[in-house]
Motif scaffolding. Sequence first.
Motif, PDB file in Angstrom:
ATOM      1  N   UNK A 162       0.914  -1.267   0.200  1.00 31.09           N
ATOM      2  CA  UNK A 162       0.286   0.154  -0.183  1.00 31.09           C
ATOM      3  C   UNK A 162       1.299   1.355   0.212  1.00 31.09           C
ATOM      4  N   UNK A 163       0.684   2.216  -0.904  1.00 29.28           N
ATOM      5  CA  UNK A 163       1.371   3.203  -0.630  1.00 29.28           C
ATOM      6  C   UNK A 163       0.341   4.880   0.118  1.00 29.28           C
ATOM      7  N   UNK A 164       1.014   4.676   1.860  1.00 25.91           N
ATOM      8  CA  UNK A 164       0.420   5.837   2.557  1.00 25.91           C
ATOM      9  C   UNK A 164       2.190   6.143   3.320  1.00 25.91           C
ATOM     10  N   UNK A 165       1.381   7.338   3.645  1.00 32.85           N
ATOM     11  CA  UNK A 165       1.966   8.544   4.181  1.00 32.85           C
ATOM     12  C   UNK A 165       1.271   8.587   5.793  1.00 32.85           C
ATOM     13  N   UNK A 166       2.201   9.009   6.186  1.00 33.32           N
ATOM     14  CA  UNK A 166       1.473   9.378   7.705  1.00 33.32           C
ATOM     15  C   UNK A 166       2.078  11.349   7.922  1.00 33.32           C
ATOM     16  N   UNK A 167       0.910  11.768   9.032  1.00 31.82           N
ATOM     17  CA  UNK A 167       0.829  13.689   8.515  1.00 31.82           C
ATOM     18  C   UNK A 167       1.039  13.356  10.287  1.00 31.82           C
ATOM     19  N   UNK A 168       1.123  14.942  10.709  1.00 26.89           N
ATOM     20  CA  UNK A 168       1.558  15.174  11.778  1.00 26.89           C
ATOM     21  C   UNK A 168       0.073  15.758  12.312  1.00 26.89           C
TER      22      UNK A 168
ATOM     23  N   UNK B 201      11.125   8.883   7.446  1.00 30.13           N
ATOM     24  CA  UNK B 201      12.173   9.380   7.207  1.00 30.13           C
ATOM     25  C   UNK B 201      11.007  10.784   6.964  1.00 30.13           C
ATOM     26  N   UNK B 202      11.469  12.024   7.309  1.00 32.45           N
ATOM     27  CA  UNK B 202      11.422  12.763   8.035  1.00 32.45           C
ATOM     28  C   UNK B 202      10.987  14.253   6.462  1.00 32.45           C
ATOM     29  N   UNK B 203       9.899  14.413   6.100  1.00 33.55           N
ATOM     30  CA  UNK B 203       9.218  15.736   5.441  1.00 33.55           C
ATOM     31  C   UNK B 203       9.153  16.549   5.003  1.00 33.55           C
TER      32      UNK B 203
ATOM     33  N   UNK C 191      -2.423   8.040  -2.532  1.00 35.79           N
ATOM     34  CA  UNK C 191      -2.268   6.954  -1.737  1.00 35.79           C
ATOM     35  C   UNK C 191      -3.068   6.131  -1.859  1.00 35.79           C
ATOM     36  N   UNK C 192      -2.894   4.914  -1.101  1.00 36.62           N
ATOM     37  CA  UNK C 192      -3.968   3.802  -0.193  1.00 36.62           C
ATOM     38  C   UNK C 192      -4.333   3.805   0.943  1.00 36.62           C
ATOM     39  N   UNK C 193      -3.404   5.107   1.297  1.00 38.74           N
ATOM     40  CA  UNK C 193      -3.879   5.164   2.848  1.00 38.74           C
ATOM     41  C   UNK C 193      -3.222   6.277   3.481  1.00 38.74           C
ATOM     42  N   UNK C 194      -4.033   6.799   4.256  1.00 30.66           N
ATOM     43  CA  UNK C 194      -3.472   8.529   5.339  1.00 30.66           C
ATOM     44  C   UNK C 194      -3.147   7.936   6.483  1.00 30.66           C
ATOM     45  N   UNK C 195      -2.382   8.438   7.344  1.00 30.70           N
ATOM     46  CA  UNK C 195      -2.929   8.250   8.788  1.00 30.70           C
ATOM     47  C   UNK C 195      -2.069   9.920   9.315  1.00 30.70           C
ATOM     48  N   UNK C 196      -2.735   9.817  10.928  1.00 29.87           N
ATOM     49  CA  UNK C 196      -2.434  11.249  11.302  1.00 29.87           C
ATOM     50  C   UNK C 196      -1.798  10.475  12.682  1.00 29.87           C
ATOM     51  N   UNK C 197      -0.380  10.698  13.420  1.00 29.57           N
ATOM     52  CA  UNK C 197       0.164  10.415  14.088  1.00 29.57           C
ATOM     53  C   UNK C 197      -0.419  11.486  15.398  1.00 29.57           C
ATOM     54  N   UNK C 198      -0.496  11.362  16.535  1.00 33.19           N
ATOM     55  CA  UNK C 198      -0.592  11.743  17.302  1.00 33.19           C
ATOM     56  C   UNK C 198      -0.393  11.994  19.188  1.00 33.19           C
ATOM     57  N   UNK C 199      -0.674  12.313  19.819  1.00 31.79           N
ATOM     58  CA  UNK C 199       0.039  12.178  21.413  1.00 31.79           C
ATOM     59  C   UNK C 199      -1.569  11.714  22.181  1.00 31.79           C
ATOM     60  N   UNK C 200      -2.537  11.434  21.068  1.00 32.80           N
ATOM     61  CA  UNK C 200      -3.518  11.841  22.022  1.00 32.80           C
ATOM     62  C   UNK C 200      -3.309  10.367  23.320  1.00 32.80           C
ATOM     63  N   UNK C 201      -2.929   9.502  23.990  1.00 32.31           N
ATOM     64  CA  UNK C 201      -2.573   8.321  24.258  1.00 32.31           C
ATOM     65  C   UNK C 201      -2.015   9.065  25.739  1.00 32.31           C
ATOM     66  N   UNK C 202      -1.113  10.149  25.747  1.00 34.30           N
ATOM     67  CA  UNK C 202      -0.931  11.113  26.967  1.00 34.30           C
ATOM     68  C   UNK C 202      -2.104  12.297  27.476  1.00 34.30           C
ATOM     69  N   UNK C 203      -2.819  12.550  26.467  1.00 33.46           N
ATOM     70  CA  UNK C 203      -3.883  13.503  26.935  1.00 33.46           C
ATOM     71  C   UNK C 203      -4.866  12.950  28.669  1.00 33.46           C
TER      72      UNK C 203
ATOM     73  N   UNK D  69       5.689  12.986  21.331  1.00 33.86           N
ATOM     74  CA  UNK D  69       5.741  14.758  21.691  1.00 33.86           C
ATOM     75  C   UNK D  69       7.268  15.190  21.404  1.00 33.86           C
ATOM     76  N   UNK D  70       8.389  14.321  20.584  1.00 31.86           N
ATOM     77  CA  UNK D  70       9.317  15.580  20.193  1.00 31.86           C
ATOM     78  C   UNK D  70       9.013  15.517  19.011  1.00 31.86           C
ATOM     79  N   UNK D  71       8.370  14.307  18.050  1.00 37.34           N
ATOM     80  CA  UNK D  71       8.123  14.979  17.009  1.00 37.34           C
ATOM     81  C   UNK D  71       7.124  15.983  17.037  1.00 37.34           C
ATOM     82  N   UNK D  72       5.777  16.094  17.583  1.00 34.90           N
ATOM     83  CA  UNK D  72       5.242  16.946  17.113  1.00 34.90           C
ATOM     84  C   UNK D  72       6.173  18.981  17.378  1.00 34.90           C
ATOM     85  N   UNK D  73       7.355  18.650  17.938  1.00 37.70           N
ATOM     86  CA  UNK D  73       7.821  19.537  18.052  1.00 37.70           C
ATOM     87  C   UNK D  73       8.657  20.147  17.290  1.00 37.70           C
ATOM     88  N   UNK D  74       8.663  19.285  15.892  1.00 36.05           N
ATOM     89  CA  UNK D  74       9.720  19.187  14.946  1.00 36.05           C
ATOM     90  C   UNK D  74       8.920  19.831  13.916  1.00 36.05           C
TER      91      UNK D  74
END
Length: 435
Positions: A26-32, A395-397, A46-58, A371-376
Amino acid sequence: MADIVFCADDFTGASDTLATLARAGKSARLYLSPPRISDHPEIAGLDAIGVATSLRALSVKDGINRMNELVAGLSGAGGKIHHFKICSTFDSSPRIGNIAQVADCFAKGINAHWQAIIGGQPSLGRYCVFGNLFAAASNGTIHRIDRHPVMRTHPVTPMAEADLRQHLNAQGWPDVGLIDVTLIRRGARALTAEIQNRMAAGETHTLFDAAENHDLEIIGQALRAIAVNTKILCIGASSVAQALTASNRANDTPPIKTAPAPIPQRNGPVFAFAGSRSPLTAQQVAATRHLHKIEITPGNLMDPTGFADMTKACMDVLADGKHLLATLGDDAAHGIGGHELAKASARFIANVITQTRIGFLAIAGGDTSSLAVLELPIDSLSFVEDFDRGVPVIRAHGSDPQLDGLEMILKGGQMGQTDIFDQVVNRTETGSRTR
């Protein structure tokens, strides 16, 4: 538009889901943050898209507010099936990282009236049998999750209940149904009929056992059949993506494997940060031989002078071209909450790498990674290749030339071989791993 849309409650698991989809072709990309097609034209292909969060810490309130924002932003992303990606150990609590109430918010936002909870990820040593969750420790011994040597004493969300129905009941789901392994192993057609009967009877939350990969294949076939006519939300680890992309029918076209992206020539040393309190991470730090080590105390991170001094110390090592492993010291007297400490660690990591060019970033610790990636100053992540079980290289974009193209691993505390940090150095210096 994408067939699969997922929202992850942390970055370590999000990167594993990204890798699972890529392995399946699958072609996929993860967004902040939820991407707009006007800003990211690549979404159309894209076949799949995702959003990464820090929800588990909230907290519950913050988690619901954040999920409302995410669902609104993803409204035009498509998605035949939506996936709320959570940790494979289900570590969460009624107050922090509440799965049930945040998932309900997700389901309401996409108008899904039934939610499927996948309770295991055999590929990572997580097994759900008759509703009870088991997990392998670093030595391979399998424990009931409430007796697991790490998860029963997790610093933020310790697991005190193995029956996932009871665990989720405490978070707001009082009537979770169970489809156990005996039902699953009757086959996809029987399982689909069982789900349809449950839904007709008004069941809204159903937990599925998963003790082996074949269970996931059967579950995936049934979920795809249900999704033809019904909007559904799946809750679980990367096993959800594995189930949805599994192919075991004779007339299925085998997935085309995505070739690993070429490793670019990026000069600079490795910067690793170990913020996890896991015993395995402690072993990995102790086993490291190829990185200079600096210990940072919680007090250093919370004091402006100490923060500046330790930032400079790390930058000096990296500026000399030396690989560096910064470790968070275990000062039990610091009195700082786990989330506050993770946020301070994240700010520290971002402060170092936005001022010093590095060749590779490695972070140990789920909350710290998120949290670190969200700071970048980056906007998305893509899969590069598998590195260790449950630990892909991503890889970061973004528009910042300092960070665009930076490769990294985001490692949960219980993941990776003992020599993982030295293997990162080997990969950076030689372009491959040796074992």
